[in-house]
Design an enzyme around this catalytic site. Structure first.
Site, short mmCIF file in Angstrom:
data_model
loop_
_atom_site.label_atom_id
_atom_site.label_comp_id
_atom_site.label_asym_id
_atom_site.label_seq_id
_atom_site.Cartn_x
_atom_site.Cartn_y
_atom_site.Cartn_z
N ASN A 137 0.85 -1.17 0.14
CA ASN A 137 -0.60 -0.30 -0.08
C ASN A 137 1.22 0.99 0.42
O ASN A 137 0.22 2.21 -0.43
CB ASN A 137 -0.87 -0.10 0.99
CG ASN A 137 -1.78 -0.75 1.00
OD1 ASN A 137 -2.50 -1.51 -0.21
ND2 ASN A 137 -2.80 -1.40 2.78
N ARG A 154 -10.65 -4.03 -13.42
CA ARG A 154 -10.18 -4.85 -13.33
C ARG A 154 -10.35 -6.34 -13.43
O ARG A 154 -11.14 -6.87 -12.60
CB ARG A 154 -9.79 -4.16 -11.51
CG ARG A 154 -9.33 -3.07 -11.40
CD ARG A 154 -9.07 -3.00 -9.97
NE ARG A 154 -8.48 -1.69 -9.77
CZ ARG A 154 -7.34 -0.79 -10.10
NH1 ARG A 154 -6.88 -1.15 -10.18
NH2 ARG A 154 -7.78 0.73 -9.33
N ARG A 214 -13.96 2.11 5.65
CA ARG A 214 -12.40 1.19 5.80
C ARG A 214 -11.98 2.05 5.75
O ARG A 214 -10.41 1.80 6.36
CB ARG A 214 -12.65 0.13 4.75
CG ARG A 214 -11.74 -1.06 5.15
CD ARG A 214 -10.85 -1.77 3.42
NE ARG A 214 -10.53 -0.57 2.91
CZ ARG A 214 -10.90 -0.42 1.24
NH1 ARG A 214 -11.39 -1.19 0.61
NH2 ARG A 214 -9.61 0.07 0.27
N TYR A 239 -12.05 -9.31 -1.69
CA TYR A 239 -12.66 -8.35 -1.62
C TYR A 239 -14.39 -8.45 -1.15
O TYR A 239 -15.22 -10.06 -1.59
CB TYR A 239 -12.64 -8.00 -2.90
CG TYR A 239 -11.82 -6.97 -2.94
CD1 TYR A 239 -10.44 -7.22 -2.83
CD2 TYR A 239 -11.78 -6.22 -4.04
CE1 TYR A 239 -8.84 -6.74 -2.59
CE2 TYR A 239 -10.04 -5.19 -4.40
CZ TYR A 239 -9.43 -5.84 -3.97
OH TYR A 239 -8.01 -4.67 -4.45
N ARG A 247 -6.06 1.98 -12.42
CA ARG A 247 -4.12 1.98 -12.94
C ARG A 247 -3.40 0.62 -11.90
O ARG A 247 -4.55 -0.17 -11.31
CB ARG A 247 -4.54 2.88 -11.17
CG ARG A 247 -3.13 2.96 -10.66
CD ARG A 247 -2.55 4.27 -9.62
NE ARG A 247 -3.33 5.49 -10.24
CZ ARG A 247 -3.80 6.66 -9.33
NH1 ARG A 247 -4.82 5.77 -8.69
NH2 ARG A 247 -4.47 7.39 -9.96
N HIS A 302 -16.19 3.14 -13.84
CA HIS A 302 -15.79 2.06 -12.98
C HIS A 302 -17.59 1.13 -11.83
O HIS A 302 -16.85 0.70 -10.71
CB HIS A 302 -15.65 3.07 -11.24
CG HIS A 302 -15.50 3.06 -10.19
ND1 HIS A 302 -15.75 2.19 -8.78
CD2 HIS A 302 -14.04 1.90 -9.89
CE1 HIS A 302 -14.98 2.20 -8.09
NE2 HIS A 302 -14.28 1.47 -8.48
N HIS A 306 -15.38 -4.28 0.92
CA HIS A 306 -14.95 -3.92 -0.71
C HIS A 306 -16.58 -3.47 -1.16
O HIS A 306 -16.75 -2.63 -1.31
CB HIS A 306 -14.10 -4.32 -1.28
CG HIS A 306 -14.53 -3.80 -3.05
ND1 HIS A 306 -14.79 -4.00 -3.71
CD2 HIS A 306 -13.04 -2.58 -3.55
CE1 HIS A 306 -14.62 -3.34 -4.73
NE2 HIS A 306 -13.21 -2.30 -4.74
#
Length: 694
Positions: free
Chosen positions: A45, A374, A563, A467, A404, A434, A591
């Protein structure tokens, strides 16, 4: 914090989130190998944070003074605060590793061996290991004759000082650079032979250190120090209406490897002369130098050997089948009659793969559409879409090339889909796609019937195991007609769409959320029940935060479960004293986004792909959806309730665990698993078609 300050700095709030990850690494109640994994997550991270956020701050600092003055915060001051907090956290990581992790490994008879601690039999083993596995993949570079050398992003190097030459024609002192070949070696760690019950391991770096006399035989002495660079990972893309976006992405990906330095992490024991060599030959400035420890790249602990000790990991949670879908041969037929809710990672992602795979071969299916943000490297969903296109279906796929760190995988699948005959839409200018939606259209008699899939998580079977997300299959026209409009926008680019039931950013999502908050404010002022329970990954949008402050002042009870980033400050008298914030960090990554509004005790509940960040609400295509079946709404409501009651893994806004010894223990992720397991009362083991473990 200033008394009149209404917003917590975004950067410091993110670092507070990453500290919660570090807390898991030092929590003795977490299994040891899982704590090691949390160290890796923390490090990974932080690497990404430097590549993106710190790099952005450095670019802002370089702006002209008049432009910088328009910013809400001084980037130079922000960067100073960030680096100070990062240094504190990295110091704590070092302490955790040395005094807790290594000591607890010793208690399990697992020992870290350095190059200076080898026993004779270990030395003998390493001689053979070095010749067979390491020698031929080392590529040392002498720096003395070089005016410049390039450091690759996120790669650990040894910078080496060579002294006392054996031959007079050599310089009195030389310097060398040696990449630690983690990928070529197949990992960062070398397991040494066991001795009785004792197990031993070494860092690959230390093995190389031990054999430096063989790597540099012309020198009597060699001292090596670890360095690692993180480079700016932001993609500078002009999102023009015309032009080849894929080519621009690929060009920018190449630049990423050569991006501006965001930081150079170095061993704090590195001599100043070596640092000077690095600066002179790379152009790295003192501002980018960050002192660290002997070992960098703790993300490599993702590959730490498990030594076949399952007791040092979380107890398995076998993936659960869906209590109804498991009995249906045809998912489309089942969805035709009712909605079905899925919860990952507790339940199987196989149903999503089955949904698209079934549609790909069903002669009655005419078209399939999906948004891919993704996808997994070996994505079964993408393969099903390729198969559908080859089978003559009309396949439309929106591939977000600006996801990204997943751009290359997305480009790969975009090309495969195009080659198969699918229509591939490479995102939308100025908007990142998204949303996570799919649509199947099927000829049934004289009419076309649509089947939709909407989720808070990606079409990614790999991340579905870690997730925690919610997803729904539905043929309810109140939802499917709105999903059709979203896909229409992707093709016609006309923003005049009207959505009756879905919340779609940037069209109506912010407006609808604002209306729902205003309704709670009105009810509170009337003395009616008024509350909100809002679960998300990040809360940063200042307009939404101000609406929550307004609600708090009106007497609305606001519970936030966030979160990550949370720029709202709870508990300020007269401003946010009716707002609480909690965060849950545990074995899975929370998530899902769930937004619950009291509505005078007639609750409205939305599940969404969007957080309350400005980018989500204003610069992305996001989708939020209501659960129209009361049973399914109650199912999500029950799962949120576990998080509200979590007193094991929940923290408050100051990262203090909300543990109450006098109350029954509630660990929300385990409570959710047990809750969903009870929906399968006769379940003894997952069906053979389901993955059996994480």
């Amino acid at each position: 914090m200033e008394k009149d300050k209404k917003f917590l700095n975004r950067e410091l709030s993110w670092l507070a989130f990453n500290y919660r990850v570090l807390q898991e690494a030092k929590d003795a109640s977490v299994p040891l190998l899982e704590r090691i994994k949390f160290m890796a997550i923390f490090s990974s991270n932080l690497d990404e944070y430097f590549k993106v956020r710190v790099a952005t701050l450095k670019r802002l600092i370089k702006l002209k003074k008049k432009t910088r003055e328009k910013l809400t915060e001084d980037p130079a001051q922000e960067l100073e605060q960030v680096l100070e907090e990062v240094a504190r956290q990295q110091d704590e990581l070092g302490v955790i590793f040395r005094t807790q992790i290594l000591e607890d490994l010793k208690k399990q008879q697992i020992f870290l061996v350095t190059e200076k601690e080898l026993q004779p039999e270990q030395e003998e083993f390493l001689k053979g290991y070095y010749e067979e596995h390491i020698k031929d993949i080392l590529a040392p570079v002498l720096l003395n004759g070089l005016s410049y050398f390039f450091l690759k992003d996120q790669v650990e190097y040894l910078i080496i000082r060579l002294v006392q030459p054996r031959h007079s024609h050599l310089a009195q002192e030389a310097f060398a650079l040696l990449e630690v070949p983690v990928k070529k070696h197949g990992g960062r760690f070398v397991k040494l032979p066991t001795q009785g019950e004792n197990r031993y391991f070494m860092f690959l770096d230390d093995v190389i250190r031990y054999f430096l006399p063989q790597v540099f035989p012309d020198y009597i002495s060699a001292q090596a120090y670890a360095i690692k660079i993180s480079r700016d990972a932001e993609l500078d893309i002009e999102e023009e209406v015309s032009g080849n976006l894929m080519a621009k992405i690929q060009k920018s990906l190449k630049k990423r490897e050569t991006g501006y330095p965001a930081r150079l992490l170095f061993d704090a024991d590195t001599p100043h002369s070596l640092l000077k060599i690095i600066q002179d030959k790379t152009g790295i400035t003192s501002d980018e130098l960050i002192p660290g420890s002997k070992y960098h790249n703790f993300r490599d602990f993702f590959g730490f050997p498990n030594f076949n000790l399952p007791d040092l990991k979380y107890e398995p949670q076998p993936t659960l089948p869906h209590p109804q879908l498991r009995f249906h041969k045809s998912l489309l037929e089942a969805i035709h009659h009712q909605d079905f809710l899925l919860h990952y990672p507790y339940q199987s992602f196989e149903y999503v793969i089955r949904f698209f795979s079934e549609a790909a071969v069903d002669p009655a299916v005419k078209s399939i559409s999906a948004t891919l943000y993704r996808v997994a490297e070996k994505s079964q969903v993408a393969k099903a879409l390729v198969k559908a296109a080859k089978n003559g279906k009309i396949v439309t796929v929106v591939v977000e090339l600006k996801a990204r760190f997943d751009e290359e995988s997305n480009i790969y699948w975009a090309r495969k889909l195009e080659k198969a005959g699918a229509t591939v839409i490479y995102g939308i200018p100025d908007l990142k796609v998204h949303s996570k939606i799919g649509l199947v259209t099927r000829q049934e008699g004289q009419k076309m019937v649509s089947y939709a899939y909407l989720s808070t998580g990606n079409f990614n079977e790999v991340t579905s195991y870690i997730y925690a997300d919610h997803a729904i299959f539905t043929a309810d026209t109140r939802i499917t007609k709105d999903v059709e409009k979203v896909f229409q926008f992707f093709t016609d680019r006309l923003p005049n769409k009207r959505f009756k039931n879905l919340l779609v950013a940037p069209f109506n999502m912010r407006e609808k959320f604002t209306q729902l908050i205003n309704e709670e404010i009105r009810n509170a002022k009337k003395g009616l029940p008024a509350y909100m329970i809002l679960k998300m990954n990040a809360l940063q949008d200042e307009r939404m935060i101000m609406k929550l402050y307004e609600a708090s002042k009106a007497g609305v009870q606001v519970e936030l479960i966030v979160r990550g980033i949370c720029s709202l400050i709870p508990g300020i008298p007269g401003l946010s004293d009716n707002i609480t914030v909690r965060s849950v960090i545990d074995r899975y990554l929370e998530h899902a986004r769930v937004y619950i509004f009291c509505n005078n005790n007639q609750e409205r509940l939305y599940v969404a792909s969007a957080d309350w960040m400005t980018r989500n609400l204003s610069r992305r295509i996001e989708v939020g959806f209501p659960l129209l079946d009361p049973k399914l709404q109650q199912e999500v409501r029950d799962m949120v309730e576990f998080e509200r009651k979590d007193n094991v893994k929940a923290r408050n806004s100051r990262n203090i665990y909300l543990r109450r010894s006098q109350e029954p223990e509630v660990r929300s992720q385990y409570a959710k698993y047990d809750y969903l397991k009870q929906l399968n009362p006769a379940l003894e083991k997952p069906s053979e078609s389901e993955p059996s473990s994480k």
